[in-house]
Scaffold this active site. Structure first.
Site, mmCIF file in Angstrom:
data_model
loop_
_atom_site.group_PDB
_atom_site.id
_atom_site.type_symbol
_atom_site.label_atom_id
_atom_site.label_comp_id
_atom_site.label_asym_id
_atom_site.label_seq_id
_atom_site.Cartn_x
_atom_site.Cartn_y
_atom_site.Cartn_z
ATOM 1 N N GLY A 12 0.830 -1.204 0.000
ATOM 2 C CA GLY A 12 0.000 0.000 0.000
ATOM 3 C C GLY A 12 0.861 1.249 0.000
ATOM 4 O O GLY A 12 1.662 1.454 0.905
ATOM 5 N N GLY A 14 -0.224 4.435 0.174
ATOM 6 C CA GLY A 14 -0.972 5.599 0.654
ATOM 7 C C GLY A 14 -0.162 6.318 1.729
ATOM 8 O O GLY A 14 1.073 6.223 1.764
ATOM 9 N N PHE A 15 -0.853 7.007 2.619
ATOM 10 C CA PHE A 15 -0.146 7.790 3.638
ATOM 11 C C PHE A 15 0.728 6.908 4.527
ATOM 12 O O PHE A 15 1.888 7.235 4.793
ATOM 13 C CB PHE A 15 -1.156 8.550 4.505
ATOM 14 C CG PHE A 15 -1.749 9.734 3.809
ATOM 15 C CD1 PHE A 15 -1.082 10.944 3.792
ATOM 16 C CD2 PHE A 15 -2.961 9.638 3.159
ATOM 17 C CE1 PHE A 15 -1.607 12.045 3.141
ATOM 18 C CE2 PHE A 15 -3.506 10.733 2.503
ATOM 19 C CZ PHE A 15 -2.828 11.940 2.496
ATOM 20 N N VAL A 77 -2.926 -7.380 -4.361
ATOM 21 C CA VAL A 77 -2.772 -8.560 -3.516
ATOM 22 C C VAL A 77 -4.151 -9.127 -3.211
ATOM 23 O O VAL A 77 -5.068 -8.389 -2.830
ATOM 24 C CB VAL A 77 -2.023 -8.198 -2.224
ATOM 25 C CG1 VAL A 77 -2.034 -9.355 -1.245
ATOM 26 C CG2 VAL A 77 -0.587 -7.814 -2.557
ATOM 27 N N GLU A 163 -17.382 19.232 3.620
ATOM 28 C CA GLU A 163 -16.527 19.834 2.588
ATOM 29 C C GLU A 163 -17.159 19.699 1.209
ATOM 30 O O GLU A 163 -17.175 20.638 0.410
ATOM 31 C CB GLU A 163 -15.136 19.174 2.625
ATOM 32 C CG GLU A 163 -14.429 19.500 3.928
ATOM 33 C CD GLU A 163 -13.040 18.889 4.080
ATOM 34 O OE1 GLU A 163 -12.329 19.295 5.001
ATOM 35 O OE2 GLU A 163 -12.665 18.012 3.283
ATOM 36 N N ASP A 288 -5.528 3.397 8.311
ATOM 37 C CA ASP A 288 -6.963 3.138 8.431
ATOM 38 C C ASP A 288 -7.263 1.681 8.773
ATOM 39 O O ASP A 288 -8.326 1.364 9.300
ATOM 40 C CB ASP A 288 -7.664 3.472 7.106
ATOM 41 C CG ASP A 288 -7.871 4.963 6.916
ATOM 42 O OD1 ASP A 288 -7.384 5.744 7.765
ATOM 43 O OD2 ASP A 288 -8.508 5.347 5.918
ATOM 44 N N ALA A 298 -5.321 10.966 8.076
ATOM 45 C CA ALA A 298 -3.989 10.937 7.476
ATOM 46 C C ALA A 298 -2.863 11.040 8.525
ATOM 47 O O ALA A 298 -1.883 10.286 8.438
ATOM 48 C CB ALA A 298 -3.867 12.043 6.436
HETATM 49 C C1 FAD Z 1 -12.678 11.925 0.581
HETATM 50 C C2 FAD Z 1 -11.723 11.781 1.741
HETATM 51 C C3 FAD Z 1 -11.319 12.916 2.436
HETATM 52 C C4 FAD Z 1 -10.437 12.809 3.507
HETATM 53 N N1 FAD Z 1 -10.064 13.947 4.151
HETATM 54 C C5 FAD Z 1 -9.174 13.868 5.164
HETATM 55 C C6 FAD Z 1 -8.722 15.040 5.814
HETATM 56 O O1 FAD Z 1 -9.127 16.159 5.476
HETATM 57 N N2 FAD Z 1 -7.798 14.915 6.826
HETATM 58 C C7 FAD Z 1 -7.341 13.680 7.207
HETATM 59 O O2 FAD Z 1 -6.514 13.613 8.106
HETATM 60 N N3 FAD Z 1 -7.761 12.555 6.621
HETATM 61 C C8 FAD Z 1 -8.672 12.603 5.608
HETATM 62 N N4 FAD Z 1 -9.083 11.461 4.991
HETATM 63 C C9 FAD Z 1 -8.622 10.159 5.501
HETATM 64 C C10 FAD Z 1 -7.232 9.811 5.001
HETATM 65 O O3 FAD Z 1 -7.178 9.962 3.602
HETATM 66 C C11 FAD Z 1 -6.935 8.370 5.416
HETATM 67 O O4 FAD Z 1 -6.981 8.287 6.814
HETATM 68 C C12 FAD Z 1 -5.558 7.919 4.912
HETATM 69 O O5 FAD Z 1 -5.539 7.917 3.501
HETATM 70 C C13 FAD Z 1 -5.237 6.531 5.426
HETATM 71 O O6 FAD Z 1 -3.972 6.159 4.965
HETATM 72 P P1 FAD Z 1 -3.632 4.619 4.687
HETATM 73 O O7 FAD Z 1 -2.199 4.560 4.335
HETATM 74 O O8 FAD Z 1 -4.140 3.779 5.790
HETATM 75 O O9 FAD Z 1 -4.524 4.237 3.408
HETATM 76 P P2 FAD Z 1 -4.587 4.895 1.972
HETATM 77 O O10 FAD Z 1 -3.972 6.236 1.959
HETATM 78 O O11 FAD Z 1 -6.011 4.789 1.534
HETATM 79 O O12 FAD Z 1 -3.693 3.939 1.080
HETATM 80 C C14 FAD Z 1 -4.038 2.598 0.839
HETATM 81 C C15 FAD Z 1 -3.239 2.101 -0.358
HETATM 82 O O13 FAD Z 1 -3.341 0.676 -0.422
HETATM 83 C C16 FAD Z 1 -3.540 0.284 -1.771
HETATM 84 N N5 FAD Z 1 -4.250 -1.004 -1.771
HETATM 85 C C17 FAD Z 1 -5.443 -1.284 -1.212
HETATM 86 N N6 FAD Z 1 -5.765 -2.573 -1.379
HETATM 87 C C18 FAD Z 1 -4.737 -3.127 -2.074
HETATM 88 C C19 FAD Z 1 -4.489 -4.451 -2.559
HETATM 89 N N7 FAD Z 1 -5.340 -5.459 -2.354
HETATM 90 N N8 FAD Z 1 -3.334 -4.679 -3.237
HETATM 91 C C20 FAD Z 1 -2.447 -3.672 -3.437
HETATM 92 N N9 FAD Z 1 -2.646 -2.419 -3.003
HETATM 93 C C21 FAD Z 1 -3.777 -2.143 -2.328
HETATM 94 C C22 FAD Z 1 -4.367 1.417 -2.366
HETATM 95 O O14 FAD Z 1 -4.250 1.435 -3.787
HETATM 96 C C23 FAD Z 1 -3.760 2.641 -1.681
HETATM 97 O O15 FAD Z 1 -2.709 3.204 -2.428
HETATM 98 C C24 FAD Z 1 -9.964 11.536 3.910
HETATM 99 C C25 FAD Z 1 -10.372 10.397 3.222
HETATM 100 C C26 FAD Z 1 -11.240 10.519 2.140
HETATM 101 C C27 FAD Z 1 -11.681 9.277 1.387
#
Ligand code: FAD
Length: 395
Positions: A12, A14-15, A77, A163, A288, A298
């Protein structure tokens, strides 16, 4: 799979995953970053892509371009084989790991409400944000042909719903009269099941948001629980039916666990305080997806990603891991183009100062200088000329 792959795998980008990668980069530890998409996505600004204030590429950044010592693999995955220490990929490949950081984030939750999956629009990926934008433009063109107003329903009075509702109201207010003079003024209705907006913030900030949205023309309905969604309508639990050309679902998310990983009822994966999967100390779960009960935000994902990577480095040095400590720096939500609410160090701030802070934090946290510049220029343009960006429908 061909070739020798690093034995530290981050799942992943993401953040959480990217924060872990950066720690490993600095420590010069080789690693593999695996993601189903090739870009990091800045989800907090997706609502601006959906409403045309920002272009898609401004909130996405190619993952390969961010890595120096790490390698990248594009792949989805399908299962984690905890006993065999392998990731099973779509298409049949298997990828072994010695250490694994799982950061697959969350998925929109329909809360079991019938019709949501089929008829509502979500805001979680770049594709979904662009879909909202196209559906909005299509709905406007239809409304123009019939000369009738557009009614938009946003479900969920948390930060995303607030928002989105604010941005949609501005879209209707500024774009509609210019581009669609034949469409009468439409409505944006924000439906929240609870007694107030922004329940994670102090009540005064929820009330401020309600007032600020009302000034933008948003109808806020509190205690409005959606029981069913159909094509162009929602039904509330009391039986009332509301018409909506578009229904946008901003109600919340659940963890995105992979088959093979244990998960609780909210789809989150239980870990020990050091962010390690119980019984599998070589597997870290962050962001998350982590089930320790931190908010799905985030900053939590960023801090957990860094923490897990540091614990991983400690494990490589045969040192004991440290329990995760969250440094809560507060939360922000924006309402329209120059107002926001912020809760910081026990203080509540509302209005323009909170908006300036919001703008600063988001520009700072965006990945990549080019994206910061793009966002800044897009904002400056739309704020100065009150004109949202691309309004082109695809063929
Ligand atoms: C519309 C929206 C607005 C938001 N606004 C805010 C805000 O203003 N402030 C704030 O703090 N937070 C905000 N958030 C929440 C924040 O974006 C999340 O808390 C953060 O992205 C979580 O990070 P993460 O690394 O857990 O997951 P993510 O950033 O979602 O990253 C997950 C990654 O895993 C990858 N992935 C998933 N499943 C698979 C798989 N099976 N195989 C390979 N790769 C996979 C995805 O492609 C992705 O790149 C918002 C969320 C959304 C949806």
């Amino acid at each position: 799979m061909g070739g020798a792959w690093p034995e530290v795998v981050i799942l992943g980008g993401g953040f959480g995953g990217l924060a872990a990668a950066r720690v490993l980069e600095r420590a010069r530890v080789p690693y593999l970053l695996l993601d189903a998409r090739n870009h990091h996505l800045f989800q907090p600004l997706l609502y601006q892509v959906a409403t045309g204030f920002l272009e898609g590429p401004a909130v996405a950044y190619p993952l390969r371009a961010l890595l120096r010592r790490g390698r990248f693999l594009l792949g989805r995955v399908e299962r984690v084989d905890l006993e065999g220490k392998r990731l099973l990929l779509e298409g049949g490949d298997a990828l072994p790991y010695r250490f694994l950081v799982v950061a697959t984030g969350s998925l929109p939750s329909d809360l079991g409400v019938p019709g949501v999956r089929e008829h509502a629009l979500f805001l979680k990926t770049l594709g979904q944000a662009l879909r909202v934008r196209y559906r909005l433009l299509e709905a406007l063109e239809k409304a123009a042909r019939r000369g009738r107003p557009l009614d938009l329903l946003v479900v969920g009075g948390g930060p995303t719903g607030v928002e989105l509702a604010g941005a949609l109201a501005e879209f209707l207010r500024y774009t509609l009269p210019r581009d669609f003079p034949e469409v009468p003024a439409g409505t944006v209705t924000l439906l929240e099941a609870g007694p107030r907006l922004l329940s994670a913030f102090r009540p005064a900030l929820g009330r401020y948001a309600e007032g600020a949205l009302a000034q933008l023309g948003v109808r806020v309905r509190l205690g409005a629980q959606v029981a069913e969604v159909g094509e162009g309508w929602v039904r509330l639990s009391g039986g009332e039916r509301l018409k909506g050309d578009l229904v946008l679902w901003a109600v919340g998310v659940r963890g995105n666990p992979l088959p093979g990983l244990p998960a609780d009822a909210r789809g989150r994966v239980p870990t020990d305080p050091c962010l390690r999967l119980v019984g599998y100390p070589e597997v870290y779960v962050v962001g998350d997806l982590n089930g320790l009960g931190f908010p799905q935000l985030a900053p939590v994902a960023l801090q957990q990603g860094r923490w897990a990577a540091r614990n991983l480095l400690r494990a490589l040095r045969e040192q004991d891991p440290l329990p995760f400590r969250y440094r809560d720096r507060g939360q922000l939500a924006v309402i329209g183009r120059n107002r926001a609410v912020a809760e910081l160090w026990g203080l509540g701030v509302a209005g323009l100062p909170a908006w300036l802070l919001w703008a600063f934090v988001h520009l700072r946290e965006l990945v990549g200088f080019r994206n910061r510049l793009l966002v800044f220029l897009d904002w400056a343009y739309t704020y100065l000329f009150r004109e949202p960006g691309v309004r082109i429908l695809p063929d």
